[in-house]
Design a protein around this motif. Sequence first.
Motif, short mmCIF file in Angstrom:
data_model
loop_
_atom_site.label_atom_id
_atom_site.label_comp_id
_atom_site.label_asym_id
_atom_site.label_seq_id
_atom_site.Cartn_x
_atom_site.Cartn_y
_atom_site.Cartn_z
N ALA A 91 0.82 -1.21 0.00
CA ALA A 91 0.00 0.00 0.00
C ALA A 91 0.85 1.26 0.00
O ALA A 91 0.38 2.32 -0.37
CB ALA A 91 -0.92 0.00 1.21
N GLN A 92 2.12 1.14 0.42
CA GLN A 92 3.01 2.30 0.48
C GLN A 92 3.96 2.36 -0.70
O GLN A 92 4.79 3.26 -0.78
CB GLN A 92 3.85 2.24 1.75
N SER A 93 3.85 1.43 -1.63
CA SER A 93 4.80 1.36 -2.74
C SER A 93 4.63 2.56 -3.68
O SER A 93 3.63 3.26 -3.65
CB SER A 93 4.60 0.06 -3.51
N VAL A 94 5.61 2.76 -4.52
CA VAL A 94 5.57 3.85 -5.49
C VAL A 94 4.39 3.71 -6.44
O VAL A 94 3.67 4.68 -6.68
CB VAL A 94 6.91 3.95 -6.25
N PRO A 95 4.11 2.51 -6.99
CA PRO A 95 2.93 2.40 -7.86
C PRO A 95 1.62 2.75 -7.12
O PRO A 95 0.75 3.40 -7.68
CB PRO A 95 2.93 0.93 -8.29
N ALA A 96 1.50 2.33 -5.86
CA ALA A 96 0.28 2.66 -5.11
C ALA A 96 0.19 4.16 -4.90
O ALA A 96 -0.89 4.74 -4.99
CB ALA A 96 0.29 1.94 -3.76
N ARG A 97 1.31 4.78 -4.66
CA ARG A 97 1.31 6.23 -4.45
C ARG A 97 0.96 6.97 -5.73
O ARG A 97 0.20 7.94 -5.73
CB ARG A 97 2.67 6.65 -3.94
N LEU A 98 1.53 6.53 -6.86
CA LEU A 98 1.26 7.20 -8.13
C LEU A 98 -0.18 7.03 -8.59
O LEU A 98 -0.73 7.89 -9.26
CB LEU A 98 2.22 6.68 -9.20
N GLY A 100 -2.68 6.77 -6.50
CA GLY A 100 -3.57 7.34 -5.49
C GLY A 100 -4.13 6.31 -4.53
O GLY A 100 -5.15 6.56 -3.89
N ASN A 101 -3.50 5.14 -4.41
CA ASN A 101 -4.01 4.08 -3.55
C ASN A 101 -3.26 3.97 -2.23
O ASN A 101 -3.43 2.99 -1.51
CB ASN A 101 -3.98 2.74 -4.28
N ASP A 102 -2.40 4.92 -1.91
CA ASP A 102 -1.67 4.91 -0.65
C ASP A 102 -2.58 5.51 0.44
O ASP A 102 -3.01 6.66 0.32
CB ASP A 102 -0.39 5.74 -0.79
N ARG A 108 -3.57 12.33 4.95
CA ARG A 108 -3.02 13.68 4.87
C ARG A 108 -4.08 14.66 4.36
O ARG A 108 -4.20 15.77 4.87
CB ARG A 108 -1.81 13.72 3.96
N ILE A 109 -4.87 14.26 3.39
CA ILE A 109 -5.95 15.12 2.88
C ILE A 109 -6.97 15.37 3.98
O ILE A 109 -7.42 16.51 4.19
CB ILE A 109 -6.60 14.49 1.64
N ALA A 110 -7.34 14.33 4.72
CA ALA A 110 -8.30 14.48 5.83
C ALA A 110 -7.74 15.42 6.89
O ALA A 110 -8.49 16.23 7.47
CB ALA A 110 -8.63 13.12 6.43
N LEU A 142 1.21 19.41 -13.73
CA LEU A 142 1.91 18.13 -13.74
C LEU A 142 2.51 17.84 -12.36
O LEU A 142 2.38 16.74 -11.83
CB LEU A 142 3.01 18.13 -14.80
N LEU A 143 3.15 18.84 -11.76
CA LEU A 143 3.74 18.65 -10.44
C LEU A 143 2.66 18.42 -9.38
O LEU A 143 2.85 17.64 -8.46
CB LEU A 143 4.61 19.85 -10.08
N SER A 144 1.53 19.10 -9.50
CA SER A 144 0.44 18.90 -8.55
C SER A 144 -0.11 17.48 -8.63
O SER A 144 -0.42 16.87 -7.61
CB SER A 144 -0.68 19.90 -8.80
N ARG A 145 -0.24 16.97 -9.84
CA ARG A 145 -0.71 15.58 -9.98
C ARG A 145 0.33 14.62 -9.42
O ARG A 145 -0.01 13.61 -8.81
CB ARG A 145 -1.01 15.27 -11.44
N ARG A 146 1.61 14.94 -9.60
CA ARG A 146 2.69 14.10 -9.07
C ARG A 146 2.62 14.06 -7.55
O ARG A 146 2.92 13.06 -6.93
CB ARG A 146 4.03 14.63 -9.56
N ALA A 147 2.22 15.17 -6.93
CA ALA A 147 2.13 15.23 -5.47
C ALA A 147 0.98 14.36 -4.96
O ALA A 147 0.93 14.02 -3.79
CB ALA A 147 1.94 16.67 -5.00
#
Length: 153
Positions: A91-98, A100-102, A108-110, A142-147
């Motif tokens: 769940a913490q992997s880079v693909p999950a983060r990219l 939006g599944n982290d 953090r949004i909450a 692009l940077l905002s989506r990356r975040a």
Amino acid sequence: MVAKKFWATAAGLTGAAVVARRARTNQPAPPPANRWLTVTVNRPPADVQADKLPSPLQEYGERIETRVGPAPGDRGTELAVRFREAPSAAAQSVPARLTGNDPRQDLRIALREAKALLEAGEVMRPDAPTTHPTPGGRLVGLLSRRASGEGVL
């Protein structure tokens, strides 16, 4: 003359080795998977209670731990949250983060929405785009989506 070049080269290589060694040993440890996520709320500590959090954080219920304390320099209140059990490595992997599944991104949004509710009483969102697309705006998008909504690149 040859001896001077030899000693100069040896001193240079020794210095480079020392710098490289220090760079490797002074690298910070990777952050723990279950680190605290913290925001500073511009309210007195008496107004922010761990058992009466805004709805974005209440939805997590017993899955999160909460810390509330005064911010340094009497500048409001620090509100910190983290999961009671660390999310899985997948769940913490880079693909999950990219993708939006982290789950930390959602937390953090909450936390940011809870800060907005405590300070302003509502979560402010733009009604419509306020500018026209430019190359710089595309780069920021692009940077905002990356975040990925987490607020960090």
